[in-house]
Enzyme design. Sequence first.
Site, PDB file in Angstrom:
ATOM      1  N   GLU A   1      46.045 -64.425  20.359  1.00  0.00           N
ATOM      2  CA  GLU A   1      45.791 -63.433  21.398  1.00  0.00           C
ATOM      3  C   GLU A   1      45.115 -64.125  22.590  1.00  0.00           C
ATOM      4  OE1 GLU A   1      44.297 -59.745  19.894  1.00  0.00           O
ATOM      5  OE2 GLU A   1      44.436 -58.746  21.836  1.00  0.00           O
TER       6      GLU A   1
ATOM      7  N   ASP B   1      45.481 -55.885  24.025  1.00  0.00           N
ATOM      8  CA  ASP B   1      45.416 -54.420  23.897  1.00  0.00           C
ATOM      9  C   ASP B   1      44.843 -53.819  25.177  1.00  0.00           C
ATOM     10  OD1 ASP B   1      42.875 -55.557  23.410  1.00  0.00           O
ATOM     11  OD2 ASP B   1      42.209 -53.776  22.333  1.00  0.00           O
TER      12      ASP B   1
HETATM   13  O1  9MR Z   1      37.331 -61.807  19.461  1.00  0.00           O
HETATM   14  C1  9MR Z   1      37.062 -60.913  18.388  1.00  0.00           C
HETATM   15  C2  9MR Z   1      36.685 -61.706  17.171  1.00  0.00           C
HETATM   16  O2  9MR Z   1      35.459 -62.364  17.392  1.00  0.00           O
HETATM   17  C3  9MR Z   1      36.605 -60.793  15.952  1.00  0.00           C
HETATM   18  O3  9MR Z   1      36.408 -61.590  14.811  1.00  0.00           O
HETATM   19  C4  9MR Z   1      37.888 -59.977  15.830  1.00  0.00           C
HETATM   20  C5  9MR Z   1      37.902 -59.035  14.655  1.00  0.00           C
HETATM   21  O4  9MR Z   1      36.954 -58.044  14.797  1.00  0.00           O
HETATM   22  O5  9MR Z   1      38.093 -59.226  17.009  1.00  0.00           O
HETATM   23  C6  9MR Z   1      38.266 -60.040  18.140  1.00  0.00           C
HETATM   24  O6  9MR Z   1      38.409 -59.225  19.242  1.00  0.00           O
HETATM   25  C7  9MR Z   1      39.627 -58.529  19.430  1.00  0.00           C
HETATM   26  C8  9MR Z   1      39.253 -57.060  19.575  1.00  0.00           C
HETATM   27  O7  9MR Z   1      38.793 -56.566  18.358  1.00  0.00           O
HETATM   28  C9  9MR Z   1      40.388 -56.215  20.125  1.00  0.00           C
HETATM   29  N1  9MR Z   1      40.921 -56.795  21.327  1.00  0.00           N
HETATM   30  C10 9MR Z   1      41.387 -58.157  21.143  1.00  0.00           C
HETATM   31  C11 9MR Z   1      40.261 -59.047  20.701  1.00  0.00           C
HETATM   32  C12 9MR Z   1      40.704 -60.509  20.592  1.00  0.00           C
HETATM   33  O8  9MR Z   1      41.575 -60.748  19.545  1.00  0.00           O
END
Ligand code: 9MR
Length: 567
Positions: A545, A168
């Site tokens: 991701e 993102d």
């Molecule tokens: O890496 C993050 C993980 O630890 C959390 O559990 C998750 C849900 O809140 O979010 C991950 O971070 C994402 C972020 O919210 C948005 N950009 C991409 C990140 C990696 O997937």
Amino acid sequence: DPAQPAKKINVNQVAYVPGLAKHATLTSTATTPQTWTLKNSAGTAVATGQTAPKGADAESGDSTHLIDFSGYDTPGTGYTLTVGTETSYPFDIATDAIKRLRYDSLAYFYHNRSGIEIDAQYVGAQYARPAGHLNVAPNQGDNNVPCLSTVPCGYTLDVRGGWYDAGDHGKYVVNGGISAWQVLNTYERAVRIGDAAPLGDGKLNIPEKANGVPDILDEARWEVEFLLKMQAPDGMVHHKIHDQNWTGLPLLPHQDPQARRLSATSTAATLNMAAVAAQAARIWKTIDPAFSAKALAAATKAYAAAKANPNKIADPNDGTGGGSYSDSTLTDEFYWAAAEMFTTTGEAAYRTDLTSSTHFKGKSLNARGFDWGSTGPLGDITLALVPNGLPAADIAAIKSAFTTVADAHLSQMATQGYPAPYRTESYDWGSNGLVANNISVLALAHDFTGAAKYREGVFQGLNYLLGRNPLSYSYVTGYGDQPVKNVHHRHWANQLDATLPTAPAGALSGGPNSALQDPIAARLLTGCKAQKCFVDHIEAYSVNEVTVNWNSALAWISSWAAEKVTT
Ligand code: 9MR
């Protein structure tokens, strides 16, 4: 969806290192040893032996056998392992790949810079793109960003620059901060106790590659400058800046039409910035004294603001248009920031905060590891590596916390079919990032003791990430015979638009996540064992991701491993 069915023999698809142990995994319900054969690229058998049955483990559910071919040590390419009619992916016995990965993993950050054109001369034509978020239509830009209407702040900030977090276009202080810290720590460790020469100027393909400053520092500075811009007039730091609404894939940064908004300030972001800016202040002290002073002033102001506002938690429901990155436990961020401030300044007040913390002397090191919400160990790493005023006994206690956790990882890995230094329960979102960080704990245990077992553990952990796992994926793009190809990213979206590229080499996928937190994972992976909760699908964002914090961990461990290979 999986490109190929999993292999029955899983190997590090990239390369085993000459002189070190070489282990592979056979999946088989046979309870007796099986005969394995190692073949060279001409198909000639060069070694043979017997497998050791291990039974099933909780992480994979597979019944496995260990194939130990450490006795064979001739460098070469295109080796395979066979058992009966089963054959592994080919692999090398060589050191060139790990040396390349050190730089490819760091290249990730330039590819994901915000606010600057990504120039073909550094990345090749297929990855070149215009600058994102500079207020050039249809972008709304990061030049003059207001706060969320629900938490108005009465000012706007210019927060251009930095790195996009992941697939993102959000920029999140608590995650960007640990990533910048880890890239800087890769350098700081090498300067203090390793070899910093391979991290000098001219080693990365970035615009600053001939400015006389190590490129790894130039790359990290791109993010540190952004972190400083996120500071509010009162010294607190905004938690994040991102789109007002989520966008779909694919979408290049300069095409993002969404309004950009600053979320409220948070204590976690404030301490995170203080920690990284304090670290930057000591690293740039002689390289760029003005930048060093600016960073220290920002850190000092942030630290004081956090102490005055010790419990300003980021809104866990602020997840529209970007991730929430909310964390309600802040003692670890306070500890980390105090460790960095004390190490840089030596001041008594920071020392008191540090030594009175419940995290002091490695108390937050554990088998799960560390990440954006658990930052105490970052303070311990700094205290163990960078000379400071603490008594030798305290430093020894910190180092022994690393060896204690590293020993626990080694014991657990000895029981596993596909050894990965991580806890044995369910795997979290970003498990590969946690595995990589735990590999760095093994690496530091080796740094502190010189014991060979920890170095073996590092390379065993790399085997897991590079293909010795139950789904036969190399989780690093461009490395191995079946690397992940369809990582969740708005530019590297070839799976959705054939005119767009797949990811460049050296990006680490988030990896198995038992919680199946996206619709694709939920549909395809129900009931999976932890190490199998993964699919190489671009919309499976909870397992596939890429992010700055996972790649900073990969950069740290691959740089360490490259330093340790001798040929
Ligand atoms: O890496 C993050 C993980 O630890 C959390 O559990 C998750 C849900 O809140 O979010 C991950 O971070 C994402 C972020 O919210 C948005 N950009 C991409 C990140 C990696 O997937």
